[in-house]
Design a protein around this motif. Structure first.
Motif, PDB file in Angstrom:
ATOM      1  N   ARG A 463       0.834  -1.213   0.000  1.00 35.41           N
ATOM      2  CA  ARG A 463       0.000   0.000   0.000  1.00 35.41           C
ATOM      3  C   ARG A 463       0.864   1.257   0.000  1.00 35.41           C
ATOM      4  O   ARG A 463       0.538   2.239  -0.668  1.00 35.41           O
ATOM      5  CB  ARG A 463      -0.963  -0.022   1.192  1.00 35.41           C
ATOM      6  CG  ARG A 463      -2.092  -1.019   1.008  1.00 35.41           C
ATOM      7  CD  ARG A 463      -3.172  -0.905   2.060  1.00 35.41           C
ATOM      8  NE  ARG A 463      -3.754   0.437   2.131  1.00 35.41           N
ATOM      9  CZ  ARG A 463      -4.961   0.706   2.614  1.00 35.41           C
ATOM     10  NH1 ARG A 463      -5.730  -0.271   3.045  1.00 35.41           N
ATOM     11  NH2 ARG A 463      -5.405   1.932   2.674  1.00 35.41           N
ATOM     12  N   SER A 571      -6.932   7.159  -1.335  1.00 38.39           N
ATOM     13  CA  SER A 571      -7.184   5.793  -0.885  1.00 38.39           C
ATOM     14  C   SER A 571      -8.490   5.754  -0.115  1.00 38.39           C
ATOM     15  O   SER A 571      -8.820   6.683   0.619  1.00 38.39           O
ATOM     16  CB  SER A 571      -6.031   5.270  -0.012  1.00 38.39           C
ATOM     17  OG  SER A 571      -6.090   5.821   1.283  1.00 38.39           O
ATOM     18  N   VAL A 593      -5.687   3.466  -4.104  1.00 39.02           N
ATOM     19  CA  VAL A 593      -5.849   2.282  -3.264  1.00 39.02           C
ATOM     20  C   VAL A 593      -7.321   2.147  -2.901  1.00 39.02           C
ATOM     21  O   VAL A 593      -7.915   3.068  -2.353  1.00 39.02           O
ATOM     22  CB  VAL A 593      -4.995   2.381  -1.986  1.00 39.02           C
ATOM     23  CG1 VAL A 593      -5.339   1.249  -1.022  1.00 39.02           C
ATOM     24  CG2 VAL A 593      -3.512   2.359  -2.309  1.00 39.02           C
ATOM     25  N   ASP A 595      -9.450  -0.563  -0.743  1.00 41.55           N
ATOM     26  CA  ASP A 595      -9.372  -1.742   0.122  1.00 41.55           C
ATOM     27  C   ASP A 595     -10.752  -2.021   0.697  1.00 41.55           C
ATOM     28  O   ASP A 595     -11.201  -1.355   1.619  1.00 41.55           O
ATOM     29  CB  ASP A 595      -8.353  -1.502   1.239  1.00 41.55           C
ATOM     30  CG  ASP A 595      -8.042  -2.784   2.007  1.00 41.55           C
ATOM     31  OD1 ASP A 595      -8.854  -3.716   1.949  1.00 41.55           O
ATOM     32  OD2 ASP A 595      -6.984  -2.837   2.677  1.00 41.55           O
ATOM     33  N   TYR A 618      -3.929  -0.473  -6.341  1.00 43.10           N
ATOM     34  CA  TYR A 618      -4.092  -1.527  -5.336  1.00 43.10           C
ATOM     35  C   TYR A 618      -5.583  -1.770  -5.143  1.00 43.10           C
ATOM     36  O   TYR A 618      -6.330  -0.866  -4.799  1.00 43.10           O
ATOM     37  CB  TYR A 618      -3.450  -1.093  -4.016  1.00 43.10           C
ATOM     38  CG  TYR A 618      -3.505  -2.115  -2.907  1.00 43.10           C
ATOM     39  CD1 TYR A 618      -2.408  -2.913  -2.614  1.00 43.10           C
ATOM     40  CD2 TYR A 618      -4.657  -2.280  -2.141  1.00 43.10           C
ATOM     41  CE1 TYR A 618      -2.455  -3.848  -1.594  1.00 43.10           C
ATOM     42  CE2 TYR A 618      -4.717  -3.219  -1.126  1.00 43.10           C
ATOM     43  CZ  TYR A 618      -3.613  -4.005  -0.853  1.00 43.10           C
ATOM     44  OH  TYR A 618      -3.658  -4.934   0.148  1.00 43.10           O
TER      45      TYR A 618
END
Length: 1003
Positions: A463, A571, A593, A595, A618
C-alpha cells in the motif's frame, strides 16, 4: 530535452516517480507538436524546482535532529504541497494519455465519425490542458515560495534553539510503587548471576522496549535491589539521555565523568570540570581493572556505546553493564556476543486496571473503561496519565472513562492536552520526531487502519508503494526503501511484531495502542486522513481535504456522500459493512488504493464502475463477490489485485494480462469460455511471449490440467512467488508431467543468477502422493533449478526427489498427516537449510545425529498427536540453531531434548496449552542455558490473521478450538453428549464444553 540538470538529481524522492511519468508524456507531446517546446520545458523546470526546493528545505529535518514546533508545521505544509503537486501531475498524465472509450463495437460510418470527432475533441482538450496545468504548477511554485519566506531566519532544529532541548526529550522518572514489575525484576536479577559451569565474564544486558514501558523504573529497581548492592564492589547510574547531542556532541565525556564520580569520587573531583576525555577514560579503565562492577546507563545511544564499550574490558570478575534503549538494533549491538537482550512486555488486563482505576471497581466502570484500557495497550505511562486525569475529575466512572476515550487524541496533542498527559506527550513526540520526514508519512498512513488491528507487513508495504510513499533513488529500489522504512519503525518499537516469517522477518504487526491514537489524531488534524467511526466522527471539512479516507461500519448517508468533494482522496478503506460508503468510489477520481477486503456485505454490483478508476494501483475485495466485472481490463495502472477474501473461483483472462499487475492473490482458475476463445488466448500468449507481463506473485491458482494457468505460467518470466493447488488427477492423465514442466520452467535460472523464488504446492485433494511423482529433467550446464523457499502439503510418504535438485533452498515447510521416518531422514541431506518447519498429526521417530543440519537457524515442530514423540537431538547436531519452536499441545516435560549444547540458541517457543510442569521444566532449562534464551508461550486458538483460502498450514500450527454448549437433563444425558462430541471431533481440535445444568448432583 538535453542532459538532466543537477536540480533533477536532488529532486524530492516523493515526486521522482510521477515526474518521470510526466516527462515521458510531455516528451511525446513535444515530438508531435514542435511549437510547444517552450511550454513543455517550462512545465518540466517548474516541477523540478518544486521538488528540489522541498529537498533543500527538508534536508536538515531528515538527519534525526530534534525539531522545533516551527519545523513540524513546515514539514506538514511541505507534505501537503507535495501531495497537491502529485495530484496535479496525475491529472496531467491522465488527461494527456487516457483516451475515453466511445460507443459500442459497431463498425458503420456513423460510429467511425463519432470516434473521429471524439479524437479531435480529445486533442483540443490536451492543448487546453497544457495551458491550464502550467498555471497550476506556477501556483504551486508560488505557494512554495511563500512557505519558504515564512520560515527564513526561524530556527528549525533544536541545535539552533537550545531552550527547547529539555522539552524535546522525555525526562527520566521512576514510577511510585510500580505494578507488575516483580517477575521482570526477578528475571533481570538472575541475569546478574553467572550460569553454573560457565566462566566468569563481563556481560552486557540491554533492556529494550517502546517509550513509557517502564524500562528506567525496572532498571532502577534492579540497581537498588539488595542482591545487586551486595554482589558488586562498585555501582554507577547514568542517564545518558540527558546529554543532548545538539549541545554536548556525543555526550561520551559527560557519561564517563558521571560514572567516575560515582565509582571513585576522589579522582573524579580532579576532572569534574575538565574536558580531558582521555584522562577520564584512563582513570576509569585503571580503576575498574580488578573490580566487580554494575554500571547502569539509561537511554543509551548506539554511537555513545560504540565509543565507550572498549573502556569496559572483560576482567573475569562477572561484572555487569545494564543498558536501556527504545531501539532494537542498539540493544542487539550492545549485547552482541555474551550479553542478553531483555524485551519489555506490556502489562496485562488486571495490572492495567490496578494502575488506571486504582482500587475502584464496579460493573459500570469495568464496562465503560474497556475501550480506554485497550487504547492504552498496557503501557504503564499511558495508564498513569489516565489515572492522574481521572483523579482530577473526581471519582472514576465508566461515563468519564468513555468521554476520555473519545477525546484521548486531543490530550496527546501539544499545547492542547491536559497537563496529566504532558510526560506521555513528550515520549510520543520524541518517537515521532526521531523519524525521517519520509518515515513520518509512512507512520501517519497507518492511521487508516483501526486500533488493535493486526496488519500484514507485505500489505502495508504494497500500500505504501501504491501511494507513492516509497520512491526509488539511484542506489535502492522502491521495494527496498519501503522495506527499510518498515524495519525502521519496528526497530524503534513503534510497530510491534506479532508473528514472524521463516526468516525471522515480521509477518504480522500492530501499531502500539497509544501510539496509534497519537498518529490517528495527528493525521486527522493535518487533513492527511479522514476517518468515520464511533470514536472518531467525520467532520465534512476533513473529508473534503483528506488524502486518505477510512470508514468503519459504512455509517454514511446518501446525502453526505453526494455533498462532499472527494477529488483529493487517493485511498479508500472500508471495514465492516460497506453500506452507503461504497457510493464514495465513483467520486474519488484519483483513487490509487481501494481496500474493501473486510467488507462483509460487498456484492458484485458494487464493482460495476471499477474500470473507471484509471489511477488505481491496489485493489483488495472481500464479501460475497463472486465475479469480476468485464471493465477490469480498464485498470491500466493496477499493481496488486487481492481476491483471497472473495468467492471468486474463475478469472477473466484480461485480469491475468494487465500490463502493470505485479501481485495477484486468490484461489482461482481461468474462465473456461476464455480458454476456448481462440482470439483471447492468442492475445494472451502474444502478450506473455513478448515478455510484457510484470507479474511477480501468483498465489495462487488451481491446476487440474495443462490448459489454463499452468500453460500461461510457463511464459511469465518475472514470476518470483507461485502457489498451486493441485486438483484431483484423472486416470491416464499426463498431469504430473505437465505440472513438472511448469515448475521446471519457473525454477530454472542461469548459473550466475541469485534468485529469491518461492514455491508452494498443495496436493491435499489428490488421492495419491502426486508430489513424489514429479520428475525433473537434467538441467542444462549453464542453468540451475533455484528456489529459496518451498512449501509442500499433501499425502507425503517420501521426500519428493526434485527437492534435492533445488540448489538455493534455504526455507522448507512440509505438512502431512504423517511424516514418515524415511522422509525425515532424507531431510538431513539438505545441508544449506536455514529454516525447517514440520507440520503433522503424527511424527514417526527419528534422530538428528551429530553434524545434522549444519546451517539450520530456525526449527519448528507443529505436532497435534499427544502420542508422538519429538526427535532425539544428539550433541553436535544443529550447531547454529537460534530459534526452536515446539508447537505441540501434548508436549510432556523436555521430551528428551537437551538445549544446553545448542550454543547459539536465543529463543524457545512452546504451546501455551502444555501442562504447568512442562512449562516450568522449560523455564528452568532456558534459565540454565548460558545464553538465557527467551521462552515464549504460543497462544493456541488465537488466529492472528486469516490468510485467505487454502492457507491450511497456518491453521494447522494454531490449534483449532470448538466450543459446544450442552443442556443435559441428567448425568446420563451429559455422559451421552460428551461421548458424541468426542466421536465427532477430529483429533486436531481442542473441545471446550460449557455445561448449563440445574442438576445438584455435582457431576
Amino acid at each position: 530535452f538535453g542532459t538532466r540538470t543537477m536540480e533533477s538529481a536532488v529532486a524530492s524522492a516523493f515526486l521522482k516517480s510521477v515526474m518521470g511519468r510526466l516527462f515521458q508524456v510531455l516528451e511525446k507531446e513535444y515530438n508531435k507538436q514542435k511549437g510547444l517546446r517552450q511550454d513543455t520545458l517550462s512545465i518540466q523546470q517548474d516541477v523540478r524546482m518544486i521538488a528540489a526546493a522541498m529537498d533543500d528545505r527538508l534536508h536538515a529535518l531528515g538527519r534525526g535532529e530534534r525539531r522545533t514546533a516551527v519545523a513540524r508545521l513546515y514539514s506538514e505544509e511541505m507534505l501537503g504541497l507535495a501531495h497537491d503537486a502529485q495530484d496535479c501531475i496525475d491529472r496531467i498524465v491522465h488527461r494527456l494519455t487516457c483516451r475515453p472509450r466511445v460507443g459500442g463495437g459497431g463498425g458503420g460510418g456513423g460510429a467511425a465519425l463519432i470516434r473521429r470527432v471524439a479524437a479531435v475533441a480529445h486533442e483540443l482538450r490536451k492543448v487546453q490542458s497544457r495551458s491550464g496545468f502550467a498555471d497550476e504548477i506556477r501556483k504551486l511554485k508560488a505557494r512554495l515560495k511563500l512557505a519558504h519566506e515564512r520560515v527564513v531566519g526561524i530556527p528549525i532544529t533544536a541545535a539552533s534553539c537550545c531552550h527547547e532541548i529539555a522539552a524535546a526529550a522525555p525526562s527520566c522518572r521512576f514510577a511510585r510503587n510500580p505494578v507488575g514489575i516483580e517477575r521482570p525484576v526477578e528475571e533481570l536479577l538472575s541475569m546478574l548471576d553467572e550460569v553454573e559451569g560457565e566462566p566468569e565474564q563481563l556481560r552486557v544486558i540491554s533492556v529494550v522496549g517502546f517509550g513509557g514501558l517502564g524500562k528506567t523504573t525496572l532498571a532502577r529497581a534492579v540497581y537498588e535491589d539488595p542482591h545487586a548492592v551486595e554482589k558488586f564492589h562498585c555501582r554507577a547510574w547514568v542517564a545518558a539521555g540527558r546529554w543532548s547531542p545538539e549541545v554536548t556532541g556525543d555526550g561520551v565525556t559527560e557519561i564517563l565523568r558521571d560514572v567516575l564520580q560515582q565509582v571513585r569520587p576522589k579522582d573524579a573531583m580532579d576532572v569534574v570540570v575538565a574536558d580531558d576525555g582521555q584522562r577520564i577514560e584512563a582513570l576509569l579503565k585503571e580503576y575498574l581493572t580488578d573490580k566487580r562492577y554494575l554500571i547502569v546507563i539509561d537511554d543509551i545511544g548506539r554511537e555513545q556505546w560504540s565509543t565507550i564499550n572498549s573502556i569496559f574490558e572483560n576482567n573475569s570478575k562477572s561484572s555487569r553493564i545494564l543498558l536501556t534503549t527504545t531501539i532494537q538494533s542498539t540493544a542487539n549491538i550492545c549485547s552482541h556476543g555474551n550479553g542478553y537482550v531483555y524485551q519489555m512486555n506490556t502489562l496485562g488486563e488486571e495490572d492495567s486496571k490496578k494502575i488506571a482505576l486504582q482500587e475502584v471497581r464496579s460493573p459500570e466502570l469495568e464496562q465503560g473503561s474497556m475501550t480506554l484500557l485497550q487504547k492504552c495497550g498496557g503501557l504503564p505511562l499511558a495508564l498513569v496519565s489516565v489515572s492522574d486525569f481521572l483523579k482530577c475529575s473526581g471519582e472514576p466512572t465508566g461515563e468519564r472513562c468513555a468521554e476520555l476515550c473519545r477525546n484521548l487524541g486531543s490530550h496527546l496533542r501539544e499545547k492542547y492536552g491536559h497537563d496529566n498527559f504532558a510526560e506521555l506527550r513528550k515520549v510520543l513526540m520524541h518517537n515521532y520526531d526521531s523519524l525521517s520526514v519520509h518515515a513520518m508519512t509512512c507512520l501517519l498512513y497507518l492511521g487508516v487502519f483501526p486500533n488493535n488491528r493486526p496488519l500484514k507487513r507485505k500489505v502495508v508495504i504494497r500500500r505504501w508503494l501504491a501511494e507513492g510513499y516509497a520512491r526509488s533513488d539511484s542506489l535502492r529500489s522502491e521495494d527496498d526503501i519501503a522495506d527499510e522504512t518498515f524495519k525502521a519503525l519496528v526497530d524503534r518499537n513503534i510497530i510491534q511484531s506479532i508473528d514472524t516469517r521463516n526468516n525471522a522477518q515480521v509477518k504480522t504487526c500492530m501499531t502500539h495502542g497509544i501510539m496509534h491514537e497519537f498518529v490517528l489524531h495527528k493525521s486527522v488534524s493535518q487533513g492527511f486522513i479522514a476517518t468515520s467511526s464511533r470514536d472518531h466522527p467525520r467532520p465534512h471539512a476533513y473529508v473534503n481535504n483528506a488524502c486518505h479516507l477510512s470508514i468503519h461500519g459504512g455509517n454514511v448517508t446518501d446525502s453526505e456522500a453526494s455533498d462532499e468533494d472527494l477529488s483529493r482522496v487517493r485511498s479508500l478503506t472500508v471495514f465492516g459493512k460497506a453500506g452507503d460508503a461504497i457510493s464514495y468510489v465513483r467520486k474519488c477520481k484519483l483513487l490509487r488504493v481501494l481496500d474493501l477486503e473486510e467488507c462483509n456485505d460487498l456484492e458484485d454490483s458494487h464493482l460495476k464502475h471499477i474500470g473507471k478508476l484509471w489511477h488505481l494501483k491496489y485493489l483488495s475485495v472481500g464479501g460475497s463477490i463472486a465475479k469480476l466485472p468485464s471493465s477490469i481490463d480498464g485498470l491500466h495502472c493496477l499493481e496488486t489485485l487481492d481476491l483471497r477474501r472473495t468467492k471468486i473461483k474463475t478469472l477473466p483472462i484480461e485480469a491475468i494480462i494487465l500490463y502493470h499487475l505485479a501481485h495477484l492473490f486468490g484461489k482461482f482458475t481461468v474462465d473456461k469460455d476464455d480458454l476456448n476463445n481462440a482470439n483471447k488466448m492468442s492475445k494472451a500468449m502474444k502478450f506473455l511471449s513478448g515478455n510484457k507481463s510484470n507479474l511477480k506473485t501468483l498465489a495462487g491458482f488451481v491446476a487440474k490440467e495443462m490448459r489454463g494457468l499452468l500453460q500461461l505460467m510457463v511464459h511469465m518470466r518475472n514470476l518470483r512467488k507461485v502457489k498451486i493447488w493441485c486438483g484431483p488427477v484423472a486416470n491416464g492423465s499426463n498431469y504430473a508431467s505437465d505440472l513438472s514442466k511448469a515448475i521446471q520452467e519457473f525454477t530454472k535460472v542461469p548459473m550466475d543468477n541469485v534468485g529469491a523464488r518461492s514455491l508452494s504446492l498443495d496436493s491435499e485433494e489428490c488421492s495419491q502422493d502426486l508430489l513424489s511423482s514429479l520428475a525433473f529433467e537434467p538441467c542444462p550446464e549453464d542453468s540451475k533449478y533455484d528456489v529459496r523457499s518451498l512449501k509442500l502439503r499433501g499425502k507425503l510418504l517420501q521426500l519428493p526427489p526434485f527437492v534435492t535438485l533445488l540448489s538455493g533452498l534455504t526455507e522448507l515447510c512440509i505438512s502431512s498427516a504423517t511424516l514418515t521416518r524415511n522422509l525425515l531422514s532424507s531431510l538431513i541431506n539438505l545441508r544449506n537449510l536455514l529454516y525447517l518447519k514440520l507440520i503433522a498429526s503424527e511424527l514417526e521417530k527419528f534422530e538428528m545425529k551429530s553434524g545434522a543440519f549444519p546451517s539450520l537457524r530456525r526449527l519448528c515442530f507443529a505436532v497435534q498427536s499427544f502420542a508422538s514423540s519429538l526427535p532425539a537431538i544428539e550433541q553436535g547436531a544443529l550447531p547454529n540453531l537460534v530459534s526452536l519452536h515446539l508447537l505441540c499441545p501434548g508436549l510432556v516435560g523436555l521430551s528428551g531434548i537437551q538445549i544446553r549444547h545448542l550454543r547459539h540458541l536465543k529463543e524457545v517457543m512452546v504451546d501455551s496449552g502444555v501442562p504447568d510442569q512442562t512449562r516450568q521444566d522449560w523455564e528452568q532449562a532456558t534459565k540454565n542455558h548460558p545464553n538465557r534464551p527467551r521462552l515464549v508461550l504460543h497462544k493456541s486458538g488465537v488466529r492472528v490473521e486469516t490468510e485467505g483460502p487454502g492457507n491450511e498450514e497456518a491453521s494447522a500450527v494454531r490449534e483449532k478450538r470448538k466450543i459446544c454448549v450442552v443442556q443435559p437433563s441428567s448425568d446420563e444425558g451429559l455422559d451421552s453428549s460428551l461421548k458424541k462430541m468426542r466421536l465427532s471431533s477430529d483429533s486436531s481440535s481442542r473441545l471446550q464444553v460449557i455445561v448449563q445444568s440445574t442438576s445438584s448432583s455435582g457431576h
